[in-house]
Design an enzyme around this catalytic site. Structure first.
Site, PDB file in Angstrom:
ATOM      1  N   GLU A 112      -2.937  47.112  20.886  1.00  0.00           N
ATOM      2  CA  GLU A 112      -3.680  46.155  21.730  1.00  0.00           C
ATOM      3  C   GLU A 112      -2.782  45.888  22.928  1.00  0.00           C
ATOM      4  OE1 GLU A 112      -6.630  45.224  21.061  1.00  0.00           O
ATOM      5  OE2 GLU A 112      -6.914  45.159  18.894  1.00  0.00           O
ATOM      6  N   GLY A 168       0.989  44.084  22.893  1.00  0.00           N
ATOM      7  CA  GLY A 168       2.027  43.865  23.894  1.00  0.00           C
ATOM      8  C   GLY A 168       1.838  44.772  25.087  1.00  0.00           C
ATOM      9  N   LYS A 221       7.473  41.723  13.122  1.00  0.00           N
ATOM     10  CA  LYS A 221       8.527  41.697  14.146  1.00  0.00           C
ATOM     11  C   LYS A 221       7.882  40.969  15.334  1.00  0.00           C
ATOM     12  CE  LYS A 221      10.528  43.085  18.083  1.00  0.00           C
ATOM     13  NZ  LYS A 221      10.992  41.713  18.371  1.00  0.00           N
ATOM     14  N   ALA A 269       7.885  38.547  18.904  1.00  0.00           N
ATOM     15  CA  ALA A 269       8.613  38.575  20.174  1.00  0.00           C
ATOM     16  C   ALA A 269       9.875  37.714  20.046  1.00  0.00           C
ATOM     17  CB  ALA A 269       7.728  38.061  21.291  1.00  0.00           C
ATOM     18  N   CYS A 320      -4.254  38.587  27.659  1.00  0.00           N
ATOM     19  CA  CYS A 320      -4.647  39.973  27.946  1.00  0.00           C
ATOM     20  C   CYS A 320      -6.096  40.034  28.414  1.00  0.00           C
ATOM     21  CB  CYS A 320      -4.446  40.833  26.699  1.00  0.00           C
ATOM     22  SG  CYS A 320      -5.248  40.159  25.253  1.00  0.00           S
TER      23      CYS A 320
HETATM   24  P1  NAP Z   1       6.190  43.295  25.182  1.00  0.00           P
HETATM   25  O1  NAP Z   1       7.418  43.132  25.959  1.00  0.00           O
HETATM   26  O2  NAP Z   1       5.641  44.644  24.984  1.00  0.00           O
HETATM   27  O3  NAP Z   1       6.443  42.569  23.796  1.00  0.00           O
HETATM   28  C1  NAP Z   1       5.515  42.623  22.747  1.00  0.00           C
HETATM   29  C2  NAP Z   1       6.272  42.918  21.467  1.00  0.00           C
HETATM   30  O4  NAP Z   1       6.791  44.255  21.506  1.00  0.00           O
HETATM   31  C3  NAP Z   1       7.465  42.022  21.248  1.00  0.00           C
HETATM   32  O5  NAP Z   1       7.589  41.745  19.877  1.00  0.00           O
HETATM   33  C4  NAP Z   1       8.621  42.883  21.727  1.00  0.00           C
HETATM   34  O6  NAP Z   1       9.845  42.523  21.184  1.00  0.00           O
HETATM   35  C5  NAP Z   1       8.187  44.240  21.237  1.00  0.00           C
HETATM   36  N1  NAP Z   1       8.806  45.361  21.931  1.00  0.00           N
HETATM   37  C6  NAP Z   1       9.313  45.404  23.179  1.00  0.00           C
HETATM   38  N2  NAP Z   1       9.777  46.637  23.444  1.00  0.00           N
HETATM   39  C7  NAP Z   1       9.554  47.380  22.343  1.00  0.00           C
HETATM   40  C8  NAP Z   1       9.797  48.746  22.008  1.00  0.00           C
HETATM   41  N3  NAP Z   1      10.363  49.578  22.854  1.00  0.00           N
HETATM   42  N4  NAP Z   1       9.418  49.191  20.786  1.00  0.00           N
HETATM   43  C9  NAP Z   1       8.821  48.352  19.936  1.00  0.00           C
HETATM   44  N5  NAP Z   1       8.592  47.047  20.190  1.00  0.00           N
HETATM   45  C10 NAP Z   1       8.930  46.573  21.385  1.00  0.00           C
HETATM   46  O7  NAP Z   1       4.966  42.480  25.755  1.00  0.00           O
HETATM   47  P2  NAP Z   1       4.990  41.247  26.689  1.00  0.00           P
HETATM   48  O8  NAP Z   1       5.111  41.754  28.063  1.00  0.00           O
HETATM   49  O9  NAP Z   1       5.933  40.226  26.209  1.00  0.00           O
HETATM   50  O10 NAP Z   1       3.516  40.714  26.380  1.00  0.00           O
HETATM   51  C11 NAP Z   1       2.527  40.711  27.293  1.00  0.00           C
HETATM   52  C12 NAP Z   1       1.655  41.971  27.222  1.00  0.00           C
HETATM   53  O11 NAP Z   1       0.919  41.971  26.026  1.00  0.00           O
HETATM   54  C13 NAP Z   1       0.649  41.980  28.345  1.00  0.00           C
HETATM   55  O12 NAP Z   1       0.519  43.265  28.890  1.00  0.00           O
HETATM   56  C14 NAP Z   1      -0.630  41.578  27.643  1.00  0.00           C
HETATM   57  O13 NAP Z   1      -1.797  41.991  28.287  1.00  0.00           O
HETATM   58  C15 NAP Z   1      -0.443  42.209  26.304  1.00  0.00           C
HETATM   59  N6  NAP Z   1      -1.305  41.577  25.323  1.00  0.00           N
HETATM   60  C16 NAP Z   1      -2.350  42.295  24.820  1.00  0.00           C
HETATM   61  C17 NAP Z   1      -3.228  41.724  23.919  1.00  0.00           C
HETATM   62  C18 NAP Z   1      -4.386  42.501  23.369  1.00  0.00           C
HETATM   63  O14 NAP Z   1      -4.935  42.076  22.370  1.00  0.00           O
HETATM   64  N7  NAP Z   1      -4.772  43.602  23.945  1.00  0.00           N
HETATM   65  C19 NAP Z   1      -3.021  40.411  23.507  1.00  0.00           C
HETATM   66  C20 NAP Z   1      -1.948  39.697  24.039  1.00  0.00           C
HETATM   67  C21 NAP Z   1      -1.098  40.315  24.936  1.00  0.00           C
HETATM   68  P3  NAP Z   1      10.962  41.723  22.039  1.00  0.00           P
HETATM   69  O15 NAP Z   1      10.362  40.400  22.360  1.00  0.00           O
HETATM   70  O16 NAP Z   1      12.100  41.633  21.116  1.00  0.00           O
HETATM   71  O17 NAP Z   1      11.231  42.549  23.264  1.00  0.00           O
END
Ligand code: NAP
Length: 455
Positions: free
Chosen positions: A228, A206, A154, A156, A262
């Site tokens: 992560e 995410g 799944k 983004a 991240c």
């Molecule tokens: P996000 O909104 O959490 O999206 C990440 C994924 O989660 C997407 O596929 C999103 O789908 C899905 N998602 C959103 N809400 C959800 C829910 N309630 N239940 C299940 N899945 C859900 O993250 P983002 O803000 O786009 O990404 C940036 C974040 O990721 C930052 O905080 C960054 O630091 C972190 N990140 C961490 C790492 C690591 O390895 N630690 C690497 C890269 C990024 P939709 O797009 O359909 O909403």
């Protein structure tokens, strides 16, 4: 969020996608389960052959795949090329080493023979972010497939074409049908999916809210997760550091992926004695960075992935200013062009105790802090809810050892930039998540570690 390709450099809607219906999701789950029954019996050498083929295709098609990434989420084309190459690397790495990582491990006990055996779990759901649309997926898929699991992705909602391209590549290399499939679904559907018995575990990269939501849904079904999440990595520079090298790396470490990584260095913690000089040199570097069309080879910083990210970042900068901080360069979106462009930004004089200083800044914004000595540097580095990575710069071996021992993070890099590498584990502590990807640790996350005891 709609499932769509919207060019972040222009704001233009290029393609809309219908989410998969419940019937389509059910069919994909059926197919994944059938695939697993057969796939789990395949040998390491077969899986390696298919995964090496994936690497070949990635290398052959890197120009088109990189273009797709740039189009959907705005990273520079040159960095997208490097990302595809890294995906080929992780595929080859696990193709070569998985058999050794998952070989039976014999242990002497009171048995005639006792050993540890690693077996696949079944369907693993991967919820992935847009920021490294290929790398995030492949660093999950390569070990998971080599272990004999099958994957459901799944991705983004803003990178659907990348998600479909990855499915197509894996399917056309000889892997049995259904071993890796993409689901075009909103995040809100993920919780329900976790209650399907056939899904055995999940990994999510995410934001914190998404991680919590998946972890809660999985906990209700007693299913394992790897998370992560975000980070606010410190980049610490002490008096003895090689300043020129530190400044050069500090620029890349913050601006990589248009600031949306991240493990980007987000808080620069400088020892007073070198702080003025570091600040001046970093400012010069930032002034020289080119913001613009991500397809152009001389562009350093492309657009942020979505208008929401741009808006959030602008608000965070304004909050810093309200809290008494100074903006040395940048600070506002580029108003003279369409798209989500935000320039390199440097912020000083922010109180480390302010609430905003504890947040993650997901864009090209550097927060600079000053400390008198290593004690204060370590204290400030650890004064964050996150614990992903840390970069520390000093030529003094005792200081290096203190950073290694005392920094609260999943990784500490001394005199270098925090980066992921297929050969070493990657992951965080505290609110940055749990579990590890990559290395031998990554392939052990989604297997049944079975104890065998024979008299
Ligand atoms: P996000 O909104 O959490 O999206 C990440 C994924 O989660 C997407 O596929 C999103 O789908 C899905 N998602 C959103 N809400 C959800 C829910 N309630 N239940 C299940 N899945 C859900 O993250 P983002 O803000 O786009 O990404 C940036 C974040 O990721 C930052 O905080 C960054 O630091 C972190 N990140 C961490 C790492 C690591 O390895 N630690 C690497 C890269 C990024 P939709 O797009 O359909 O909403």
């Amino acid at each position: 969020m709609p499932i769509a390709t919207i060019n972040p450099a222009t704001g233009e809607l290029l393609k809309n996608f219908e989410p998969h219906s419940d019937a389509e999701i059910a069919a994909k789950l059926d197919l994944a389960q059938q695939a697993f029954e057969h796939y789990r019996q395949t040998s390491f050498s077969e899986r390696s052959r298919w995964l090496d083929k994936v690497a070949d295709i990635l290398e052959q098609e890197k120009a088109d795949l990189a273009k797709l990434m740039t189009l959907e989420m705005g990273k520079t084309y040159k960095s997208a090329i490097a990302e595809v190459e890294k995906c080929a690397w992780v595929c080859r790495y696990y193709a070569e080493h998985a058999a050794q990582f998952l070989a039976d491990t014999y242990v002497e006990t009171d048995a005639t023979k006792s050993f540890v055996k690693y077996q696949p779990l079944g369907i693993i759901l991967a919820v992935m972010p847009w920021n490294f649309p290929f790398w995030q997926v492949f660093r999950f898929a390569a070990p998971a497939l080599m272990a004999g699991n099958v994957g459901l992705l799944k991705h983004a909602s803003n990178v659907p074409q990348c998600a479909l391209a990855i499915e197509e590549i894996i399917q056309k290399t000889g892997f049995p049908t259904g071993v890796f499939q993409t689901l075009l679904i909103p995040g809100a559907k993920v919780g329900d999916l976790m209650s399907d018995d056939r899904i055995k575990a999940a990994t999510l990269t995410g934001s914190e809210p998404a991680g919590i939501s998946l972890a809660v849904a999985s906990a209700k079904q007693i299913k394992k997760t790897v998370l992560e999440l975000g980070g606010s990595d410190p980049f610490i520079v002490l008096e003895s550091a090689d300043l020129q090298a530190a400044v050069a790396v500090a620029t890349t470490a913050r601006m990589l992926n248009n600031g949306q990584s991240c493990i980007a260095a987000k808080r620069f913690i400088l020892q007073e004695a070198i702080a003025d000089q570091f600040e001046k040199l970093l400012l010069e570097k930032y002034q020289g960075l080119k913001v613009g069309d991500p397809m152009q080879p001389d562009t350093d910083i492309g657009p942020l992935a979505t208008p929401d990210i741009l808006r959030d970042l602008e608000q965070q900068v304004q909050t810093c200013v309200k809290a008494g901080a100074k903006v040395l360069i940048g600070g506002q979106p580029l108003a003279d062009r369409p798209g989500n462009f935000f320039p390199p930004t440097m912020i000083t004089d922010l109180s480390p105790d302010s609430a905003i200083a504890k947040e993650e800044f997901f864009g090209p914004v550097a927060l600079l802090f000053r400390v008198p000595d290593i004690d204060e540097a370590i204290k400030l580095a650890n004064a964050t809810p996150f614990g992903l990575g840390a970069s520390a710069w000093t030529t003094n071996s005792q200081e290096q050892q203190r950073f290694i021992d005392e920094i609260e993070a999943g990784a500490v890099f001394i005199n270098g930039m925090v980066k992921s590498d297929p050969r070493i584990p990657f992951g965080g502590i505290k609110r940055s998540g749990y579990g590890r990807e990559l290395g031998i640790q990554g392939i052990h996350e989604f297997v049944n570690i079975k104890t065998v005891w024979v008299k």
